[in-house]
Design an enzyme around this catalytic site. Structure first.
Site, PDB file in Angstrom:
ATOM      1  CE  LYS A  73      94.901  14.729  16.153  1.00 26.91           C
ATOM      2  NZ  LYS A  73      94.061  14.123  14.482  1.00 26.91           N
ATOM      3  N   GLY A 178      83.753  17.500  -3.152  1.00 27.42           N
ATOM      4  CA  GLY A 178      85.451  16.911  -3.523  1.00 27.42           C
ATOM      5  C   GLY A 178      85.857  16.197  -4.162  1.00 27.42           C
ATOM      6  N   GLY A 180      89.531  15.330  -4.179  1.00 25.88           N
ATOM      7  CA  GLY A 180      90.384  14.827  -3.460  1.00 25.88           C
ATOM      8  C   GLY A 180      90.879  13.704  -3.553  1.00 25.88           C
ATOM      9  CG  ASN A 181      93.739  10.300  -0.710  1.00 24.90           C
ATOM     10  OD1 ASN A 181      93.220   9.845   0.651  1.00 24.90           O
ATOM     11  ND2 ASN A 181      94.695  10.400  -0.904  1.00 24.90           N
ATOM     12  CB  VAL A 182      88.393  11.314   0.729  1.00 21.58           C
ATOM     13  CG1 VAL A 182      86.645  10.189   1.463  1.00 21.58           C
ATOM     14  CG2 VAL A 182      89.161  11.082   1.899  1.00 21.58           C
ATOM     15  N   GLY A 183      87.370  11.637  -2.074  1.00 23.07           N
ATOM     16  CA  GLY A 183      86.314  11.975  -2.950  1.00 23.07           C
ATOM     17  C   GLY A 183      86.471  11.156  -4.147  1.00 23.07           C
TER      18      GLY A 183
END
Ligand code: NAD
Length: 360
Positions: A73, A178, A180-183
């Site tokens: 990272k 959620g 968003g992208n994942v949900g």
């Protein structure tokens, strides 16, 4: 303080450019399985300690995903909001040039907070190697986030776990935290599979309908009004954790489920699409209560698998194929191992990740 153990960190590089004022660092945690993979975080207060913890999380995630990537990272100390686009470009380019000594042999970068596609384009060009990072624009061979790799992987983890827990996914009731992208993608694939969405939440609240929520209509309402709570017919609920459903998919905030919540939960299965929706101790309480939890780094590895496909210059089709294969295989392995030892799946997943690294 940075913690050192048998896995790393192997290398910490601090970089500075007096011309632009670029200041940053990369923590390469472990490269036994391949170059360390992990995003670049640009915040004014990012520290080596924070980055080293995130690098370690990537070591486990890549090993468990069974990718030839290690964990790493990096951080750039800057306030992204105060930078002009030109200044930001100069800083990212100087960071990339300074990382040429490790990148791409030991470190492959990616987006993280305040770093997106455009920054990855600058990074890759300044490094001079397309393999130096993933998350590049599609014109450079990138596989965009919008394809939904993580949500697709969460769906496959859910499919495997439901079968393992003897829940028939077709007709099972599902709550999704959620949208968003994942949900959104998890909800889409699950409803296409015949599961019944009974509750969905976003930052404005929770919408609940025992009879089922139509995914396409919900998507339309969210786009038109800005929130899932305006979906009809349905009632608003105070807390998604109070909803009665067979399955909960977490796809928003960290620490959603606290130890004291476990007793009241009705779910038989929780699939962690979001990062750290509960602590390992809370997962253990769920295990004792008989709730099966698929941990975050098992269920939400679709994104990093997609990064690997970008790295080997694969296309969208290759990505969906690899996400499905790897998530299915790894989730099965973790759940079967956990069942045979009667331990929480996280413990099994950690052991499997460690064995893969030690075995190299
Ligand atoms: P996103 O920003 O696209 O969506 C987040 C969603 O959560 C939004 O619908 C927002 O309204 C909702 N939300 C915010 N606060 C909420 C609250 N208090 N209650 C309910 N909903 C709330 O984010 P995302 O990319 O979907 O990521 C979601 C989680 O998954 C994060 O924890 C992220 O770290 C993790 N994750 C994402 C990916 C990925 O590829 N997108 C990969 C691994 C892990």
């Amino acid at each position: 303080m940075i913690k050192y153990d048998e896995f790393g960190p192997e290398k910490i590089l601090s970089v500075y450019n007096p011309k632009s004022g670029m200041k940053g660092f990369v923590v390469i945690d472990n490269t036994k399985l391949g170059p360390g993979k992990g995003g670049i975080r640009m915040t004014p207060d990012v520290t080596e300690v924070e980055v080293s913890r995130l690098a370690r999380a990537m070591t486990w995630k890549c090993a468990l995903a069974d990718l030839p990537f290690g964990g790493a990272k990096s951080g750039i100390v800057a306030n992204s909001k105060e930078l002009s686009p030109e200044k930001k470009e100069e800083i990212v380019k100087h960071f990339s040039e300074a990382l040429k000594v490790v990148c791409p042999e030991l470190y492959v970068a990616a987006p993280d907070i305040n770093i997106a596609e455009k920054e990855m384009e600058w990074f890759s060009k300044a490094n001079g190697n397309n393999k130096s990072c993933t998350g590049k624009p599609a014109s450079m061979g990138g596989l965009p986030h919008e394809l939904g790799s993580t949500g697709f992987g969460v769906f496959h983890a859910t499919k495997v776990a439901a079968e393992h827990a003897k829940i028939e996914l077709k007709n099972a009731s599902v709550a999704i935290e959620g949208f968003g992208n994942v949900g959104w993608f998890a909800a889409k694939f699950l409803s296409e599979e015949g599961a019944k969405l009974v509750a969905v939440s976003d930052s404005k609240g929770v919408i609940f309908n025992e009879q089922g929520i139509d995914f396409n209509e919900l998507d339309k309402i969210k786009k038109e009004t800005g929130s899932v709570v305006n979906y009809k017919p349905g009632e608003q609920a105070d807390n998604i954790l109070d909803v009665k459903a067979d399955i909960l998919i977490t796809a928003a905030i960290p620490d959603l489920i606290k130890g004291e919540d476990v007793d009241k939960l009705s779910f038989k299965l929780i699939v962690a699409g979001s990062n750290i929706p509960m602590t390992a101790e809370t997962e253990e309480l769920c295990h004792k209560k008989g709730i099966l939890v698929v941990p975050d780094f098992v269920a939400n590895a679709g994104g990093v698998i997609s990064s690997y496909v970008e790295y080997i210059e694969g296309n969208e089709k290759d990505m969906f194929k690899m996400v499905e294969e790897k998530i299915t295989k790894n989730t099965k392995q973790v759940l079967e191992d956990a069942k045979s030892k009667d331990i929480p799946p996280r413990e099994s997943a950690m052991e499997i990740a460690k064995e893969r690294i030690r075995g190299k």
